[in-house]
Design a protein around this motif. Structure first.
Motif, PDB file in Angstrom:
ATOM      1  N   LYS A   8       0.841  -1.200   0.000  1.00 53.53           N
ATOM      2  CA  LYS A   8       0.000   0.000   0.000  1.00 53.53           C
ATOM      3  C   LYS A   8       0.875   1.249   0.000  1.00 53.53           C
ATOM      4  CE  LYS A   8      -3.603  -2.072   2.885  1.00 53.53           C
ATOM      5  NZ  LYS A   8      -4.118  -2.074   4.251  1.00 53.53           N
ATOM      6  N   ASN A   9       0.764   2.002  -1.068  1.00 56.49           N
ATOM      7  CA  ASN A   9       1.468   3.304  -1.151  1.00 56.49           C
ATOM      8  C   ASN A   9       2.928   3.251  -0.736  1.00 56.49           C
ATOM      9  OD1 ASN A   9      -0.503   5.106  -2.138  1.00 56.49           O
ATOM     10  ND2 ASN A   9      -1.576   4.880  -0.181  1.00 56.49           N
ATOM     11  N   SER A  37       1.169   0.535  -5.055  1.00 56.44           N
ATOM     12  CA  SER A  37       0.176  -0.323  -4.387  1.00 56.44           C
ATOM     13  C   SER A  37      -0.197  -1.481  -5.308  1.00 56.44           C
ATOM     14  CB  SER A  37      -1.102   0.463  -4.076  1.00 56.44           C
ATOM     15  OG  SER A  37      -0.813   1.557  -3.247  1.00 56.44           O
ATOM     16  N   PHE A  38      -0.194  -2.663  -4.760  1.00 53.46           N
ATOM     17  CA  PHE A  38      -0.654  -3.822  -5.534  1.00 53.46           C
ATOM     18  C   PHE A  38      -0.901  -5.004  -4.607  1.00 53.46           C
ATOM     19  CE2 PHE A  38       3.986  -4.086  -5.587  1.00 53.46           C
ATOM     20  CZ  PHE A  38       4.221  -5.393  -5.254  1.00 53.46           C
ATOM     21  N   THR A  58      13.636  -2.995  -6.487  1.00 53.31           N
ATOM     22  CA  THR A  58      13.401  -2.310  -5.207  1.00 53.31           C
ATOM     23  C   THR A  58      12.133  -2.869  -4.561  1.00 53.31           C
ATOM     24  OG1 THR A  58      14.476  -0.316  -6.009  1.00 53.31           O
ATOM     25  CG2 THR A  58      12.976  -0.050  -4.160  1.00 53.31           C
ATOM     26  N   ALA A  59      11.089  -3.033  -5.359  1.00 54.67           N
ATOM     27  CA  ALA A  59       9.830  -3.570  -4.826  1.00 54.67           C
ATOM     28  C   ALA A  59      10.039  -4.984  -4.285  1.00 54.67           C
ATOM     29  CB  ALA A  59       8.763  -3.561  -5.912  1.00 54.67           C
ATOM     30  N   PRO A  69      11.093   0.286   3.514  1.00 51.43           N
ATOM     31  CA  PRO A  69      10.407   1.354   2.768  1.00 51.43           C
ATOM     32  C   PRO A  69      10.450   2.655   3.564  1.00 51.43           C
ATOM     33  CG  PRO A  69       8.812  -0.114   3.775  1.00 51.43           C
ATOM     34  CD  PRO A  69      10.158  -0.686   4.090  1.00 51.43           C
ATOM     35  N   ASP A  70      10.432   3.779   2.866  1.00 50.73           N
ATOM     36  CA  ASP A  70      10.400   5.069   3.563  1.00 50.73           C
ATOM     37  C   ASP A  70       8.985   5.404   3.999  1.00 50.73           C
ATOM     38  OD1 ASP A  70      13.120   5.621   3.365  1.00 50.73           O
ATOM     39  OD2 ASP A  70      12.881   6.286   1.290  1.00 50.73           O
TER      40      ASP A  70
END
Lengths: 328, 269
Positions: A8-9, A37-38, A58-59, A69-70
């Protein structure tokens, strides 16, 4: 299908320093993911497709708990990748690079035994599991068990990488370009194993550059560009999303090249003209809905006194989809 | 996941690798002798063996064999802890190690043990024969004590090595360069080749901060028979243990901070 991965985001920024002169350096922020988001469900292969630097790896690293994640949240079977990293790690199988990732002085079996022990798999289970995977990926036939990893071909390395990802029989697989640079038999083997695993209920996140592969392996594709998911759907859905025209290709016998403008007037679409190997004039009409103009094309060409040898409609390929979204 | 599993994994890794590098095994067997010969030859240019006995109170050959062996044991542990993250990064295995549900502190404690066991056995081919040659049957007892204390000295260094490893990797840059500076410094400050009681005062203070230096001193004192008081040995070993325990939480924090930094910046594949 239950949700295996929920993102999410997700935001990730890399901070690098660019040297300016001898001493001074300037901070440079690269936004690798900008609110991604996925979801990935059990029993499906989801392809993460995008140009270099789009944010695919990265994902994958964030989901694999290898990168924080930031901003945003990522859950793997309901476990937060930041707060419950160890629970996540128990549930994922990971393949990041097919070229390396093992110890060269150990055999394939020894490498698997090492990582199996690190993953906490009991020794008796581990031995059986390694035998199964060697067989499944046909590594036993290639003598991988007793050969040193440094002597492996790239195809064998990729298979061993997949074997490690499957070692603890995880419900979720993260595969980052698992067929990159492989010969066709190895690539085909890996694709078929991945599809089979998804059929058996595993969730697979699969990054690739190979459009053909994405089309045949993935049930759903996430197109990622400059850190954002720009399109999502099955290969067919994605093709239907792009405004790109379908191409009606008409092979005409006895066509006069000077009549192109005339055809454009009759049909309402200007075709491009080419000659095929058999000497037929090849008229290509770029149209949004082929069924609406097909009749006009046939009638128009008949009016010119020419004969249609054959006709076909070209659908946009996944590559067209990729290029369309990548260029936006 | 337990310590035993990690230890098993590391043992498989070290033994399989070592058995394939017969030259490395052979070199390890010869190393105490090579170091001893080197030091004694260099030392002979500056003074006689008799002078060494007068100053240190021990025959040079058993002193340097024991010292070389202790250095191999202690620095072996340190090297395993120092270099493994770099090695894993180079091999591309680091992401898979980090992505394993292993407690990182237990992992770093287990890392050096398999190699340490091998190194301790090397004492049978170096320390034991030399001690028997010099001290007769009593030498067997002394050799066993030296081997056990070498293992102990190596183990008590693990927590400080973790502190240094974490700090160096957090500092970033070309870590291997920093390691190449720190290693020889540690070798000097351990006092293996140069007994601590002969060091300049500043070096002595620095040396006291290193847990194994106290174990090394205990071994040197045992060889020199400067004291018949067993309490002194136990005090030295106690100080080493206390320091190791003191460094444990710092080492653990340091390693976790390094991992955190890695996860923030990303692990290269």
């Amino acid at each position: 299908m239950a949700k295996a991965i929920v993102a999410k985001n997700v935001v990730k920024r890399y901070i690098t320093r660019v040297r300016k002169g001898l001493v001074r350096s300037v901070k440079k922020i690269i936004e690798a993911l900008r609110g991604v988001s996925f979801e990935v469900r059990h029993g499906e292969v989801v392809g993460l497709l995008g140009p270099n630097g789009a944010g695919k790896t990265t994902a994958v690293k964030i989901i694999a708990t290898l990168l924080l994640p930031d901003d945003g949240e990522v859950y793997v079977e309901g476990f937060d990748v930041v707060r419950e990293a160890n629970e996540v790690r128990k549930r994922i199988g990971l393949l990041l690079s097919v070229e390396k990732g093992f110890y060269g002085k150990l055999t394939g079996r020894e490498n698997l035994e090492y990582f199996g022990a690190l993953y906490g798999i009991p020794r008796s289970v581990l031995r059986r599991r390694i035998d199964e995977l060697m067989k499944l990926l046909e590594l036993d036939k290639l003598g991988a068990s007793s050969r040193l990893y440094e002597e492996y071909s790239l195809g064998m390395k990729a298979r061993l990488g997949l074997a490690r990802a499957l070692l603890k029989d995880p419900p979720i697989l993260l595969l980052d370009e698992p067929t990159l640079g492989l010969d066709p038999p190895s690539a085909r083997k890996i694709r078929s194993v991945v599809k089979e695993l998804a059929r058996n209920g595993k969730a697979v996140l699969y990054t690739t550059h190979n459009m053909f592969e994405a089309e045949i392996v993935c049930d759903r594709i996430l197109l990622i560009n400059r850190g954002k998911i720009v399109a999502e759907g099955s290969p067919e859905e994605l093709k239907s999303k792009i405004p790109q025209m379908r191409t009606v290709v008409v092979y005409v016998r006895g066509f006069n090249p000077n009549d192109v403008e005339r055809v454009a007037e009759l049909v309402g679409v200007k075709p491009s003209l080419g000659i095929d190997e058999e000497g037929f004039a090849m008229l290509k009409f770029q149209v949004r809905k082929p069924e609406e103009v097909l009749n006009d094309i046939v009638k128009g060409i008949a009016k010119l006194g020419c004969e249609i040898a054959r006709l076909r409609i070209e659908e946009p390929t996944l590559e067209d989809v990729f290029l369309y979204f990548a260029s936006r | 996941m337990g310590f035993i599993e990690i230890l098993y994994a590391e043992t498989r890794f070290v033994w399989a690798g070592l058995l394939r590098r017969k030259s490395a095994l052979f070199t390890a067997l010869l190393y105490p002798y090579i170091l001893t010969a080197f030091v004694i030859l260099v030392g002979s240019t500056m003074g006689s063996p008799q002078l060494f006995v007068v100053r240190v109170g021990i025959e040079p050959v058993p002193f340097f064999i024991v010292s070389s062996f202790m250095l191999m044991s202690i620095m072996g542990v340190v090297d395993d802890i120092f270099w493994k993250p770099l090695f894993d990064e180079f091999m591309g295995t680091l992401p898979y190690v980090i992505a394993s549900p292993v407690d990182r502190v237990l992992y770093f404690v287990a890392l050096p043990l398999p190699r340490l066991i091998i190194v301790l056995f090397i004492g049978l081919s170096s320390v034991l024969p030399v001690m028997i040659m010099y001290y007769g049957v009593a030498g067997v007892y002394e050799a066993v004590v030296v081997m056990l204390l070498a293992g102990f000295g190596a183990l008590v260094f693990a927590t400080l090595a973790m502190c240094i490893t974490g700090a160096l990797y957090i500092a970033g840059g070309e870590t291997w360069r920093s390691l190449n500076v720190i290693r020889p410094l540690l070798m000097v400050l351990l006092g293996v080749f140069y007994p601590r009681w002969l060091m300049p005062l500043t070096a002595q203070y620095l040396s006291w901060a290193l847990p194994p230096s106290h174990v090394v001193e205990a071994v040197h004192r045992m060889l020199a028979e400067t004291t018949g008081n067993a309490v002194q040995y136990f005090v030295l070993l106690g100080v080493a243990t206390a320091l190791a325990i003191l460094y444990a939480p710092i080492g653990s924090t340091s390693i976790r901070a390094w991992e955190r930094k890695k996860l923030r910046e990303g692990i290269s594949v």
